[in-house]
Scaffold this active site. Structure first.
Site: not given
Ligand code: NAP
Length: 484
Positions: A177-178, A240
């Site tokens: 999950d950047h 996110h």
């Protein structure tokens, strides 16, 4: 302040999906930037893998093109790119076929860190994992990186976990999950747990509410058909925004270690209240003179998928029982902004008149743009003329506060790829965490689907539908402005 770059052990990073968009835009440029920073040793290699039949040189050309397109000019020169390309090779493999696997086995070394990056459609995860095991390429200490989306609901996420776990154990799996790779997100943990100032106030007694916003000015043109099967809830909230909520709400772990941290995040997800229909607002952007509407971008005139969603979320535990978390995210909004705003309560008793300008304190953690942290405090307006109050930010924009180090913050992907090589799972989602997030999200989406819920329309370049404003106003609160 001097930036410290600690080299990692030699590695073979096998990038499945190496001819794809994400590889070109993010993964290859990120690895190159770490190479440039001296973090990728000369013995480390990037092995591209995809279906296309390419020679090593053709792949290197693709790498060069990606670097020229997605790395800033000041950071690339022919000699450095040549050296980087010298560490790249390619093998054609089909996830569903038998060709190429023996060659891949020959290429991948056993005496270095082995990492496999699945930058391909999730429908291929199972067969890739199975082939890597069957051909003896992956072993018990190899690492596996997988991209989002990790399922579209609880059932599909469970199936993906099951498919991967046939070949890899949980301690080998790195679900990206950047958002978790962003400097500010980690700083949120540092601010909370390395300072004595905030933790005593970090609860329902002192915090009125928390707002988390991820707003984007772009629409979905170009990826509309994918997005239309997903929507803002699946594409952004389940992963996110959920991660940002967890890091804001979690208890301090006993140690900063991957499993203890993820245990605490999991407890937050499990404490989330079910969301009632009145606490969610969905929206779709309308056409304007310049840009098409969401259904036109999605090429689905009857689409009921949301390009915007706002929710009020309750957490049933001692710390947060009466402090709502408001989440909103959308496309084609007035500007790019990702932030967590922790809004404190008013002082219990004010000795000043409200007209004198006393505002509640807020701590704003900005992920994008200008990563940094702002603490809004009320002070006396300077000068004569009586006691007039004003709110000013104690601003810690990293670029200003930390000099060159603060303005040269590595991209989230750079940090995450290096964490994989180091074997540090702290910033990656664990399988049970992802499943718990879907278990909370599924009933919200199912209700829309059962009732044929239609999103409200909103103007492009706005803050979303008016109903999202009302979601806050009815509680006597308001969203923070999206303007500068
Ligand atoms: P893409 O441009 O469509 O690339 C897909 C890649 O998969 C290509 O390299 C393709 O190779 C390879 N591939 C397809 N079928 C294959 C098979 N049977 N065997 C081996 N390789 C195969 O997709 P992408 O945009 O890079 O996205 C990759 C993954 O990342 C997806 O899961 C996506 O949801 C996720 N993701 C993408 C983004 C983004 O911004 N693009 C952001 C977040 C997550 P050939 O072309 O050689 O066939």
């Amino acid at each position: 302040m001097v930036s410290r770059t600690i080299p990692v052990d030699p590695f073979d990073l096998v990038l499945f999906g190496a001819t794809g968009d994400l590889a070109a835009r993010k993964i290859i440029p990120s690895l190159y930037r770490r190479f440039l920073a001296g973090q990728m040793p000369a013995e480390a290699r990037l092995i591209g893998a995809a279906r296309s039949e390419l020679s090593d040189d053709e792949f290197r050309k693709l790498v060069r093109d990606a670097l020229n397109a997605f790395v800033s000019e000041g950071k690339r020169d022919a000699e450095t790119i040549d050296r980087f390309c010298g560490q790249c090779s390619y093998v054609a493999v089909d996830a569903k076929g038998d060709g190429g696997w023996d060659r891949l086995k020959e290429l991948v070394r056993d005496d270095v860190v082995k990492a496999f990056y699945f930058s391909v459609a999730p429908s291929l995860f199972g067969s890739l994992a199975e082939k890597l095991r069957a051909h003896g390429i992956a072993c018990d200490d190899s690492r596996l990186v997988v991209e989002k989306p990790f399922g579209v609901d609880l059932e599909t996420a469970r199936k993906l976990n099951h498919d991967l776990e046939c070949a890899f154990e949980e301690h080998q799996i790195y679900r990206i999950d950047h958002f978790l790779g962003k400097e500010t997100v980690q700083n949120l943990m540092a601010v909370r747990f390395a300072n004595v100032l905030f933790e005593p106030l970090w609860n329902e007694r002192y915090i009125d509410h928390v707002q988390i916003t991820v707003a984007e000015p772009m629409g979905v043109a170009g990826r509309g058909s994918y997005y239309d099967t997903s929507g803002a809830m699946r594409d952004m909230v389940q992963n996110h925004l959920m991660q940002l909520l967890c890091l804001t709400a979690m208890e301090p772990p006993a140690h900063f270690d991957p499993d203890r941290l993820r245990d605490e995040k999991l407890k937050v997800i499990r404490a989330l209240d079910p969301v009632s229909a009145k606490d969610v607002v969905r929206g779709q952007y309308k056409a304007n003179g310049e840009n098409p509407s969401y259904p036109e971008d999605a090429e689905n005139a009857d689409s009921t998928t949301e390009s915007f969603v706002a929710l009020k979320v309750g957490i049933s535990n001692w710390r947060w029982k009466h402090t709502p978390f408001y989440l909103r995210t959308g496309k084609r909004m007035s500007r790019q902004l990702s932030e967590i705003a922790v809004v404190f309560k008013h002082t219990p008793h004010s000795i000043f008149d409200r007209e004198e300008g006393q505002e509640p304190n807020s701590l704003v953690i900005r992920l994008q743009p200008d990563e940094g942290i702002d603490l809004a405090v009320t002070i006396k307006e300077p000068g004569p003329g009586g006691m007039r109050l004003t709110t000013v930010p104690l601003d810690m924009t990293f670029a200003d506060a930390l000099g060159p180090t603060g303005s040269d913050i590595p991209d989230a992907y750079e940090r995450l790829i290096m964490d994989v090589i180091r074997g540090n799972q702290t910033l990656f989602m664990r399988g049970d965490e992802v499943e718990a997030a879907w278990a909370w999200t599924d009933p919200i989406i199912e209700r829309w689907e059962e009732k044929g819920d239609k999103p409200f329309q909103y103007a492009q370049g706005s803050t979303g539908p008016d109903e999202a404003m009302k979601l806050m106003h009815r509680d006597g609160r308001s969203w923070r402005s999206l303007e500068d």
